[in-house]
Design a protein around this motif. Structure first.
Motif, PDB file in Angstrom:
ATOM      1  N   ALA A   1      26.425  75.598  32.815  1.00 28.78           N
ATOM      2  CA  ALA A   1      27.108  75.408  34.095  1.00 28.78           C
ATOM      3  C   ALA A   1      26.686  74.097  34.747  1.00 28.78           C
ATOM      4  CB  ALA A   1      26.802  76.586  35.022  1.00 28.78           C
ATOM      5  N   ILE A   2      25.391  73.815  34.686  1.00 25.12           N
ATOM      6  CA  ILE A   2      24.890  72.566  35.263  1.00 25.12           C
ATOM      7  C   ILE A   2      25.430  71.369  34.493  1.00 25.12           C
ATOM      8  CG2 ILE A   2      22.799  71.176  35.593  1.00 25.12           C
ATOM      9  CD1 ILE A   2      21.369  73.752  36.405  1.00 25.12           C
ATOM     10  N   LYS A   3      25.503  71.494  33.178  1.00 30.29           N
ATOM     11  CA  LYS A   3      26.055  70.407  32.358  1.00 30.29           C
ATOM     12  C   LYS A   3      27.504  70.147  32.740  1.00 30.29           C
ATOM     13  CE  LYS A   3      27.059  69.085  27.581  1.00 30.29           C
ATOM     14  NZ  LYS A   3      26.995  69.503  26.151  1.00 30.29           N
ATOM     15  N   ASP A   4      28.254  71.208  32.968  1.00 29.78           N
ATOM     16  CA  ASP A   4      29.655  71.078  33.390  1.00 29.78           C
ATOM     17  C   ASP A   4      29.752  70.277  34.684  1.00 29.78           C
ATOM     18  OD1 ASP A   4      32.341  71.403  33.944  1.00 29.78           O
ATOM     19  OD2 ASP A   4      32.184  73.515  34.470  1.00 29.78           O
ATOM     20  N   LEU A   5      28.937  70.638  35.668  1.00 29.13           N
ATOM     21  CA  LEU A   5      28.982  69.945  36.956  1.00 29.13           C
ATOM     22  C   LEU A   5      28.432  68.527  36.857  1.00 29.13           C
ATOM     23  CD1 LEU A   5      28.024  72.824  39.419  1.00 29.13           C
ATOM     24  CD2 LEU A   5      30.283  71.852  38.974  1.00 29.13           C
ATOM     25  N   ARG A   6      27.519  68.275  35.940  1.00 31.98           N
ATOM     26  CA  ARG A   6      27.053  66.899  35.716  1.00 31.98           C
ATOM     27  C   ARG A   6      28.185  66.039  35.172  1.00 31.98           C
ATOM     28  NH1 ARG A   6      21.984  66.659  31.920  1.00 31.98           N
ATOM     29  NH2 ARG A   6      22.229  64.433  32.381  1.00 31.98           N
ATOM     30  N   GLN A   7      28.919  66.581  34.205  1.00 30.68           N
ATOM     31  CA  GLN A   7      30.021  65.829  33.607  1.00 30.68           C
ATOM     32  C   GLN A   7      31.125  65.554  34.614  1.00 30.68           C
ATOM     33  OE1 GLN A   7      30.930  68.458  30.329  1.00 30.68           O
ATOM     34  NE2 GLN A   7      29.649  67.307  28.899  1.00 30.68           N
ATOM     35  N   ARG A   8      31.227  66.390  35.634  1.00 29.45           N
ATOM     36  CA  ARG A   8      32.247  66.206  36.669  1.00 29.45           C
ATOM     37  C   ARG A   8      31.720  65.399  37.857  1.00 29.45           C
ATOM     38  NH1 ARG A   8      33.741  72.478  36.898  1.00 29.45           N
ATOM     39  NH2 ARG A   8      35.473  71.955  38.261  1.00 29.45           N
ATOM     40  N   GLY A   9      30.494  64.896  37.717  1.00 30.01           N
ATOM     41  CA  GLY A   9      29.937  64.012  38.725  1.00 30.01           C
ATOM     42  C   GLY A   9      29.346  64.690  39.935  1.00 30.01           C
ATOM     43  N   VAL A  10      29.280  66.023  39.931  1.00 22.98           N
ATOM     44  CA  VAL A  10      28.796  66.751  41.111  1.00 22.98           C
ATOM     45  C   VAL A  10      27.271  66.783  41.161  1.00 22.98           C
ATOM     46  CG1 VAL A  10      28.833  68.977  42.317  1.00 22.98           C
ATOM     47  CG2 VAL A  10      30.888  68.149  41.138  1.00 22.98           C
ATOM     48  N   LEU A  11      26.644  66.918  40.008  1.00 22.17           N
ATOM     49  CA  LEU A  11      25.181  67.023  39.940  1.00 22.17           C
ATOM     50  C   LEU A  11      24.598  65.883  39.114  1.00 22.17           C
ATOM     51  CD1 LEU A  11      24.757  70.857  39.198  1.00 22.17           C
ATOM     52  CD2 LEU A  11      24.606  69.711  41.422  1.00 22.17           C
ATOM     53  N   ARG A  12      23.336  65.598  39.348  1.00 21.44           N
ATOM     54  CA  ARG A  12      22.584  64.652  38.517  1.00 21.44           C
ATOM     55  C   ARG A  12      21.207  65.251  38.260  1.00 21.44           C
ATOM     56  NH1 ARG A  12      22.226  62.731  43.751  1.00 21.44           N
ATOM     57  NH2 ARG A  12      20.116  62.218  44.508  1.00 21.44           N
ATOM     58  N   VAL A  13      20.674  64.992  37.091  1.00 15.04           N
ATOM     59  CA  VAL A  13      19.351  65.479  36.737  1.00 15.04           C
ATOM     60  C   VAL A  13      18.393  64.294  36.703  1.00 15.04           C
ATOM     61  CG1 VAL A  13      17.938  66.557  34.961  1.00 15.04           C
ATOM     62  CG2 VAL A  13      20.232  67.433  35.433  1.00 15.04           C
ATOM     63  N   GLN A  14      17.322  64.381  37.464  1.00 13.92           N
ATOM     64  CA  GLN A  14      16.290  63.352  37.481  1.00 13.92           C
ATOM     65  C   GLN A  14      15.070  63.899  36.749  1.00 13.92           C
ATOM     66  OE1 GLN A  14      15.587  61.964  41.476  1.00 13.92           O
ATOM     67  NE2 GLN A  14      17.715  61.368  41.802  1.00 13.92           N
ATOM     68  N   GLN A  15      14.735  63.253  35.659  1.00 14.08           N
ATOM     69  CA  GLN A  15      13.650  63.737  34.819  1.00 14.08           C
ATOM     70  C   GLN A  15      12.362  63.904  35.618  1.00 14.08           C
ATOM     71  OE1 GLN A  15      14.481  64.465  31.711  1.00 14.08           O
ATOM     72  NE2 GLN A  15      12.483  65.406  31.314  1.00 14.08           N
ATOM     73  N   GLY A  16      11.796  65.088  35.545  1.00 17.24           N
ATOM     74  CA  GLY A  16      10.550  65.365  36.225  1.00 17.24           C
ATOM     75  C   GLY A  16      10.694  65.730  37.686  1.00 17.24           C
ATOM     76  N   ARG A  17      11.902  65.602  38.236  1.00 18.65           N
ATOM     77  CA  ARG A  17      12.110  65.909  39.650  1.00 18.65           C
ATOM     78  C   ARG A  17      13.038  67.093  39.878  1.00 18.65           C
ATOM     79  NH1 ARG A  17      13.967  61.666  43.485  1.00 18.65           N
ATOM     80  NH2 ARG A  17      13.099  63.207  44.931  1.00 18.65           N
ATOM     81  N   GLY A  18      14.038  67.253  39.012  1.00 17.89           N
ATOM     82  CA  GLY A  18      14.944  68.378  39.168  1.00 17.89           C
ATOM     83  C   GLY A  18      16.405  67.963  39.173  1.00 17.89           C
ATOM     84  N   THR A  19      17.258  68.891  39.600  1.00 18.38           N
ATOM     85  CA  THR A  19      18.703  68.682  39.640  1.00 18.38           C
ATOM     86  C   THR A  19      19.146  68.502  41.089  1.00 18.38           C
ATOM     87  OG1 THR A  19      18.985  70.040  37.661  1.00 18.38           O
ATOM     88  CG2 THR A  19      20.943  69.659  39.013  1.00 18.38           C
ATOM     89  N   PHE A  20      19.914  67.437  41.340  1.00 18.11           N
ATOM     90  CA  PHE A  20      20.316  67.077  42.695  1.00 18.11           C
ATOM     91  C   PHE A  20      21.839  67.044  42.826  1.00 18.11           C
ATOM     92  CE2 PHE A  20      16.065  65.556  42.204  1.00 18.11           C
ATOM     93  CZ  PHE A  20      15.470  65.621  43.460  1.00 18.11           C
TER      94      PHE A  20
END
Length: 281
Positions: free
Chosen positions: A81-100
């Motif tokens: 689900a998170i990957k889906d929203l990342r591909q749609r530009g809604v979320l970003r994952v920052q290594q070591g910090r989390g999902t924003f």
């Protein structure tokens, strides 16, 4: 479409023997979701909560184990689900910090679900102005094609939309007025018979209805002009007057574009003033 955790829970796989976890509400309306709940529906629910302000732009989502536990899904399903929203530009994952959560203006522009969510979330008028610019670029040609290709059924749809606009405006039913306004343009699109244009505009249909509803509240004169110009455009299409239909559409959308540009500029100025004020405190 708003997807609730309760609705997702109703889709429980009859073959699943894993007991569902107890509902918890630590910050958002999070309830159990069966493992059979599809990742795309989980993504839609997360998007609903972003729009609702549970996770505002630039905020960090709870850790993956926490979200998975609250939803009652596997971490694999959550990751999808998170990957889906990342591909749609809604979320970003920052290594070591989390999902924003990203700012809405970075979300996928022609994903209808994401665009509709962005239209609901944004307080300014930048999206309204950009959509109007797009419409002006394309819809003059659409009106010209409609004048050449229209059928009696197309004209009937336009007449029904204009009649609904008049009735709704007299009753000050702005929701119905705004919807009928978009329906008129949809009738022109169908009359034009270009599947690519129809697909393009259907991807932004929900957002158009949302921003149209907002702009109608701001300018009664422009709403009344819309009825007048829609009537004239329809008359030109009925006469198969191609150039007149295109020119009238351009006039109509130029007025709307000028107004949304003013709203967007005023919104940006307010935002800048508020930011400077916050910085001075």
């Amino acid at each position: 479409m708003v997807v609730t955790w309760e609705a997702l829970a109703e889709m429980t796989d009859q073959n699943t023997r894993r007991p569902e976890p107890v509902s918890v509400r630590p910050g958002g309306d999070l309830t159990s979701v069966s493992r059979s709940g599809l990742a795309d529906q989980l993504a839609e629910r997360l998007l609903d909560e972003i729009v609702a302000g549970v996770y505002p732009p630039d905020s960090r989502l709870p850790p993956e184990p926490v979200l998975a536990e609250r939803a009652g899904v596997s971490r694999l399903t959550l990751r999808e689900a998170i990957k889906d929203l990342r591909q749609r530009g809604v979320l970003r994952v920052q290594q070591g910090r989390g999902t924003f959560v990203n700012q809405p203006d970075t979300w996928a522009p022609f994903d209808s679900t994401v665009l509709n969510a962005r239209a609901l979330l944004e307080s300014g008028y930048e999206l309204a102005h950009e959509l109007t610019e797009l419409r002006r670029i394309v819809e003059r040609g659409i009106a010209e094609l409609a004048a050449v290709r229209r059928s009696d059924a197309d004209l009937a749809r336009m007449e029904a939309a204009v009649a609904t606009m008049k009735e709704a405006w007299a009753a000050q039913d702005l929701d119905t007025f705004s919807s009928a306004d978009v329906d008129f343009h949809d009738a022109l699109l169908r009359a034009a018979g270009n599947t690519f244009a129809l697909t393009l505009f259907h991807s932004v249909d929900g957002a158009l209805r949302t921003v149209r509803r907002r702009t109608v509240e701001e300018n009664a004169e422009l709403a009344e002009r819309a009825i007048e110009l829609h009537t004239k455009i329809m008359s030109a299409v009925r006469r198969r007057a191609r150039r007149a239909a295109g020119a009238l559409m351009d006039e109509h959308l130029q007025e709307t574009e000028d107004f949304t540009a003013q709203l967007a500029a005023a919104s940006a100025a307010r935002t800048g003033t508020e930011a400077r004020g916050a910085g001075g405190r």
